[in-house]
Design an enzyme around this catalytic site. Structure first.
Site, PDB file in Angstrom:
ATOM      1  N   TYR A  58     -12.306  11.092   3.149  1.00 31.36           N
ATOM      2  CA  TYR A  58     -12.944  10.053   2.343  1.00 31.36           C
ATOM      3  C   TYR A  58     -13.203   8.763   3.109  1.00 31.36           C
ATOM      4  O   TYR A  58     -13.551   7.748   2.510  1.00 31.36           O
ATOM      5  CB  TYR A  58     -12.144   9.841   1.052  1.00 31.36           C
ATOM      6  N   HIS A  75       0.814  -1.218   0.000  1.00 29.70           N
ATOM      7  CA  HIS A  75       0.000   0.000   0.000  1.00 29.70           C
ATOM      8  C   HIS A  75       0.850   1.272   0.000  1.00 29.70           C
ATOM      9  O   HIS A  75       0.817   2.065   0.929  1.00 29.70           O
ATOM     10  CB  HIS A  75      -0.962  -0.013   1.194  1.00 29.70           C
ATOM     11  N   GLU A  80     -13.150   1.886  -4.668  1.00 35.44           N
ATOM     12  CA  GLU A  80     -13.876   3.146  -4.787  1.00 35.44           C
ATOM     13  C   GLU A  80     -13.361   4.014  -5.924  1.00 35.44           C
ATOM     14  O   GLU A  80     -12.150   4.072  -6.179  1.00 35.44           O
ATOM     15  CB  GLU A  80     -13.755   3.956  -3.486  1.00 35.44           C
ATOM     16  N   TYR A 108      -9.865  -9.241   4.889  1.00 33.48           N
ATOM     17  CA  TYR A 108      -9.616 -10.473   4.149  1.00 33.48           C
ATOM     18  C   TYR A 108      -9.919 -11.706   4.982  1.00 33.48           C
ATOM     19  O   TYR A 108     -10.228 -12.772   4.448  1.00 33.48           O
ATOM     20  CB  TYR A 108      -8.168 -10.502   3.647  1.00 33.48           C
TER      21      TYR A 108
END
Length: 317
Positions: free
Chosen positions: A250, A147, A240, A261
């Protein structure tokens, strides 16, 4: 052809799609292979002369010159951390490239114990990068190879937007303004901070922050109309597409349409006051990748439409 849909990056092949109709049957489009045998191609940028720059996540910056992928990689890149999802990410061409030969490049740096997204500017001179300057380093460092975000886009005022993921194990930091994880950041191309960034006067807030509450945004673009679009990977479900505005939250991980997961609930909420809703959420996940806005002449019905590559489905939305 790149004026139609630009290009779609697959696992080891670059394809250009030439659409000849509006239906979805196989005979209505043609696929042309531009380059193959690449190591995880991640980003493509077109130079003014039509040549293409291609980043390989494994740490190579390649050049497709007059339709041919050159064997030699472009030299001068800093040391890159290649592990997990980490590696060489985006390459962006300065609008004044004809006069300044300037590129912006994002990549993972550091090691397994302390790594971070970095952005550099550099001059492309022949097959080498010169005048390399670090203009952004995400803080704090993290010990996960996941990420990173790493996408970039230039706004009309010349400032640079950079997406930053929340590091996977650090999702709570996406809601805090004292760090750069899980954010969209805005800097000037020399690395300085724009004077109208939204959190300059907030104590302990990172001045680079433009918006927050993001998970792992891996596309961002500024449309012809000046709108900022970004999409991000959700967890299990809940990818998204967001319309980005300055200073807004957001939601991640306080609100989400996905689950962990493991099957565990991350949040029972899909909306909350003061947190933006996505324009589109994908459940199940499509794993969104590259994104472009159509501005060609052949299909006027698609003017201003977004095209999103989907890794999970190996498709285009």
């Amino acid at each position: 052809m790149h004026k139609l849909l630009k290009s779609i990056v697959c696992t080891n092949v670059i394809l250009l799609f030439m659409l000849t109709g509006f239906s979805y049957s196989a005979q209505d489009y043609q696929v042309s292979t531009v380059a193959e045998n690449l190591e995880y191609p991640w980003s493509i940028a077109f130079l003014p002369n039509g040549d293409m720059l291609v980043t390989e996540r494994e740490g190579n910056l390649r050049l497709i010159h007059k339709g041919e992928l050159l064997k030699q990689s472009i030299g001068g890149l800093p040391e890159i951390y290649v592990q997990g999802q980490g590696g060489l990410f985006d390459v962006l061409v300065d609008p004044d490239f004809d006069t300044n030969q300037k590129l912006y490049i994002s990549f993972a740096s550091g090691d397994r114990n302390a790594n971070a997204l970095k952005v550099i500017s550099a001059r492309l001179e022949g097959m080498a990068l010169n005048n390399v300057k670090t203009i952004l380093t995400i803080s704090p460092t993290k010990d996960t190879p996941h990420h990173f975000g790493g996408r970039m886009a230039l706004i009309g005022d010349g400032s640079l937007l950079v997406t930053s993921g929340e590091g996977f194990n650090y999702r709570e930091k996406a809601q805090s303004l004292d760090n750069m994880l899980g954010k969209i950041l805005r800097i000037n191309t020399d690395g300085s901070i724009p004077s109208d960034n939204p959190f300059l006067k907030h104590e302990k807030a990172k001045p680079e922050i433009y918006s927050y509450g993001h998970r792992n945004p891996q596309a961002i673009l500024v449309s012809k109309a000046g709108k900022i679009w970004s999409h991000e990977h959700g967890p299990k479900g809940g990818d998204e597409l967001n319309l980005i505005a300055i200073g807004l939250n957001y939601g991640w991980p306080a609100v989400t349409f996905g689950i962990d997961y493991s099957g565990a609930v991350i949040s029972p909420f899909t909306e909350a006051e003061g947190m933006e809703q996505p324009v589109i959420n994908w459940v199940p996940s499509i794993a969104p990748a590259g994104m472009t806005e159509y501005q060609g002449d052949i299909f006027p019905q698609w003017q201003g439409n977004l095209f999103v590559a989907a890794l999970a489905e190996k498709s285009v939305h």
